[in-house]
Design a protein around this motif. Structure first.
Motif, PDB file in Angstrom:
ATOM      1  N   SER A  28      12.898  20.827   5.825  1.00 13.43           N
ATOM      2  CA  SER A  28      11.318  20.560   5.779  1.00 13.43           C
ATOM      3  C   SER A  28      10.488  19.755   3.905  1.00 13.43           C
ATOM      4  N   LYS A  29      11.081  19.972   3.099  1.00 17.86           N
ATOM      5  CA  LYS A  29      10.172  19.371   2.092  1.00 17.86           C
ATOM      6  C   LYS A  29      10.409  17.204   1.593  1.00 17.86           C
ATOM      7  N   GLY A  30      11.523  16.819   2.614  1.00 23.90           N
ATOM      8  CA  GLY A  30      11.664  15.539   2.889  1.00 23.90           C
ATOM      9  C   GLY A  30      10.720  14.624   3.125  1.00 23.90           C
ATOM     10  N   GLY A  31      10.722  13.645   2.769  1.00 20.75           N
ATOM     11  CA  GLY A  31       9.695  12.389   2.739  1.00 20.75           C
ATOM     12  C   GLY A  31      10.449  10.989   1.853  1.00 20.75           C
ATOM     13  N   LEU A  39       0.813  -0.965   0.027  1.00 22.44           N
ATOM     14  CA  LEU A  39      -0.023  -0.003  -0.377  1.00 22.44           C
ATOM     15  C   LEU A  39       0.761   1.285   0.066  1.00 22.44           C
ATOM     16  N   ALA A  40       2.324   1.344   1.034  1.00 18.01           N
ATOM     17  CA  ALA A  40       3.093   2.624   0.860  1.00 18.01           C
ATOM     18  C   ALA A  40       3.510   2.738  -0.529  1.00 18.01           C
ATOM     19  N   LEU A  41       3.898   1.100  -0.723  1.00 22.91           N
ATOM     20  CA  LEU A  41       5.258   1.566  -2.427  1.00 22.91           C
ATOM     21  C   LEU A  41       4.013   2.409  -3.859  1.00 22.91           C
ATOM     22  N   LEU A  42       2.434   1.467  -3.479  1.00 15.54           N
ATOM     23  CA  LEU A  42       1.227   2.387  -4.317  1.00 15.54           C
ATOM     24  C   LEU A  42       1.315   3.257  -4.302  1.00 15.54           C
ATOM     25  N   GLU A  43       1.578   4.714  -3.395  1.00 16.75           N
ATOM     26  CA  GLU A  43       1.191   5.490  -2.640  1.00 16.75           C
ATOM     27  C   GLU A  43       2.266   6.060  -3.542  1.00 16.75           C
ATOM     28  N   LEU A  44       3.268   5.815  -3.122  1.00 17.45           N
ATOM     29  CA  LEU A  44       4.769   6.428  -3.920  1.00 17.45           C
ATOM     30  C   LEU A  44       4.880   6.095  -5.185  1.00 17.45           C
ATOM     31  N   ALA A  45       4.412   4.886  -5.114  1.00 19.03           N
ATOM     32  CA  ALA A  45       4.541   4.379  -7.172  1.00 19.03           C
ATOM     33  C   ALA A  45       3.613   5.618  -7.548  1.00 19.03           C
ATOM     34  N   SER A  46       2.485   5.515  -7.209  1.00 20.46           N
ATOM     35  CA  SER A  46       1.805   6.704  -8.018  1.00 20.46           C
ATOM     36  C   SER A  46       1.833   8.503  -8.008  1.00 20.46           C
ATOM     37  N   HIS A  47       2.804   8.809  -7.075  1.00 21.50           N
ATOM     38  CA  HIS A  47       3.443   9.812  -7.002  1.00 21.50           C
ATOM     39  C   HIS A  47       4.932  10.095  -7.510  1.00 21.50           C
ATOM     40  N   HIS A  48       5.022   8.682  -8.173  1.00 26.25           N
ATOM     41  CA  HIS A  48       6.591   9.072  -8.601  1.00 26.25           C
ATOM     42  C   HIS A  48       6.665   9.875 -10.160  1.00 26.25           C
ATOM     43  N   LYS A  65       6.756  13.230  -9.674  1.00 24.39           N
ATOM     44  CA  LYS A  65       6.668  14.479  -9.365  1.00 24.39           C
ATOM     45  C   LYS A  65       8.085  15.130  -8.636  1.00 24.39           C
ATOM     46  N   LYS A  66       7.888  15.922  -8.410  1.00 23.49           N
ATOM     47  CA  LYS A  66       8.889  17.144  -7.391  1.00 23.49           C
ATOM     48  C   LYS A  66       9.559  16.523  -6.042  1.00 23.49           C
ATOM     49  N   LEU A  67       8.194  16.275  -5.147  1.00 26.71           N
ATOM     50  CA  LEU A  67       7.682  16.405  -3.989  1.00 26.71           C
ATOM     51  C   LEU A  67       8.096  15.379  -3.541  1.00 26.71           C
ATOM     52  N   PRO A  68       8.647  14.305  -2.807  1.00 29.78           N
ATOM     53  CA  PRO A  68       8.326  12.568  -1.807  1.00 29.78           C
ATOM     54  C   PRO A  68       7.145  13.559  -1.444  1.00 29.78           C
ATOM     55  N   LEU A  69       6.727  12.197  -0.899  1.00 30.18           N
ATOM     56  CA  LEU A  69       5.850  12.294   0.250  1.00 30.18           C
ATOM     57  C   LEU A  69       6.124  11.711   1.421  1.00 30.18           C
ATOM     58  N   THR A  70       5.513  12.440   2.768  1.00 27.09           N
ATOM     59  CA  THR A  70       5.708  11.969   3.912  1.00 27.09           C
ATOM     60  C   THR A  70       4.849  11.125   4.713  1.00 27.09           C
ATOM     61  N   MET A  71       5.730  10.381   5.463  1.00 25.62           N
ATOM     62  CA  MET A  71       5.058   9.350   6.103  1.00 25.62           C
ATOM     63  C   MET A  71       3.670  10.134   6.475  1.00 25.62           C
ATOM     64  N   SER A  72       3.022  10.778   7.084  1.00 23.00           N
ATOM     65  CA  SER A  72       2.115  11.149   7.191  1.00 23.00           C
ATOM     66  C   SER A  72       1.240  11.375   6.280  1.00 23.00           C
ATOM     67  N   GLU A  73       1.249  11.712   4.790  1.00 23.65           N
ATOM     68  CA  GLU A  73       0.388  11.975   4.052  1.00 23.65           C
ATOM     69  C   GLU A  73       0.696  10.117   3.157  1.00 23.65           C
ATOM     70  N   ILE A  74       1.135   9.414   3.267  1.00 27.96           N
ATOM     71  CA  ILE A  74       0.840   8.401   2.770  1.00 27.96           C
ATOM     72  C   ILE A  74       0.147   7.695   4.272  1.00 27.96           C
ATOM     73  N   THR A  75       0.276   7.521   5.199  1.00 25.56           N
ATOM     74  CA  THR A  75      -0.725   7.654   6.370  1.00 25.56           C
ATOM     75  C   THR A  75      -2.307   7.733   6.396  1.00 25.56           C
ATOM     76  N   THR A  76      -2.310   8.982   5.494  1.00 21.83           N
ATOM     77  CA  THR A  76      -3.396   9.299   5.335  1.00 21.83           C
ATOM     78  C   THR A  76      -4.197   9.235   3.814  1.00 21.83           C
ATOM     79  N   LYS A  77      -3.487   8.586   3.145  1.00 21.85           N
ATOM     80  CA  LYS A  77      -4.363   7.577   2.089  1.00 21.85           C
ATOM     81  C   LYS A  77      -4.544   6.239   2.275  1.00 21.85           C
TER      82      LYS A  77
END
Length: 156
Positions: free
Chosen positions: A75-78, A25-34, A36-48
């Protein structure tokens, strides 16, 4: 074809562990966001996705060590995928999360019946390995997109 595999849940011979489910599930979110310029934070992943954050942290740390994801500080990490989604198979993820499968020692009093049971079980495992090796994160993203477009929209 993927729909058939994903919908054939009448009887689960080979069960999906929570750890593998959360990793996928986490990798699916990262793959969907692949891409894009900004990484996903853990809280963004757990929100989805319904993944406990503490569990997600352990999973992402292991996947980072294995070279599947990269982490970015600041600050723009993830987290981002370290490779293209089409290069990461479901088999690779399962193997990384669960570890290498250990062969069952059947040398202790190998009866004919025991041998037959283990031979059939090995065929089932080989089929599971073949299916998981055939599908990638990209396949899951495309299937999710297809199903999302097929879902009816309700307007009020």
């Amino acid at each position: 074809m993927l729909s058939t595999v994903l919908n054939s849940q009448n009887y689960a011979l080979l069960d999906l562990s929570s750890k593998v489910e959360y990793a996928l599930l986490a990798l699916l979110e990262l793959a969907s966001h692949h891409g894009k310029k900004l990484p996903l934070t853990m809280s963004e992943i757990t929100t989805k996705q319904p993944i406990p954050e503490r569990y997600l942290e352990q999973i992402l740390t292991n996947l980072r060590r294995a070279g599947v994801v990269q982490s970015q500080r600041g600050s723009k990490g993830g987290f981002v995928l370290a490779r293209e989604p089409w290069q990461i198979t479901l088999l690779e993820i399962v193997t990384l999360v669960e570890g290498e499968r250990k062969e069952k020692d059947t040398s202790n009093s190998p009866t004919l019946e025991k041998t037959l049971v283990y031979e059939v079980w090995e065929q089932a495992n080989a089929a599971a390995i073949e299916v998981l090796g055939r599908y990638t994160l990209q396949d899951l993203c495309e299937e999710r997109e297809t199903r999302a477009q097929q879902s009816p929209m309700y307007y009020i």
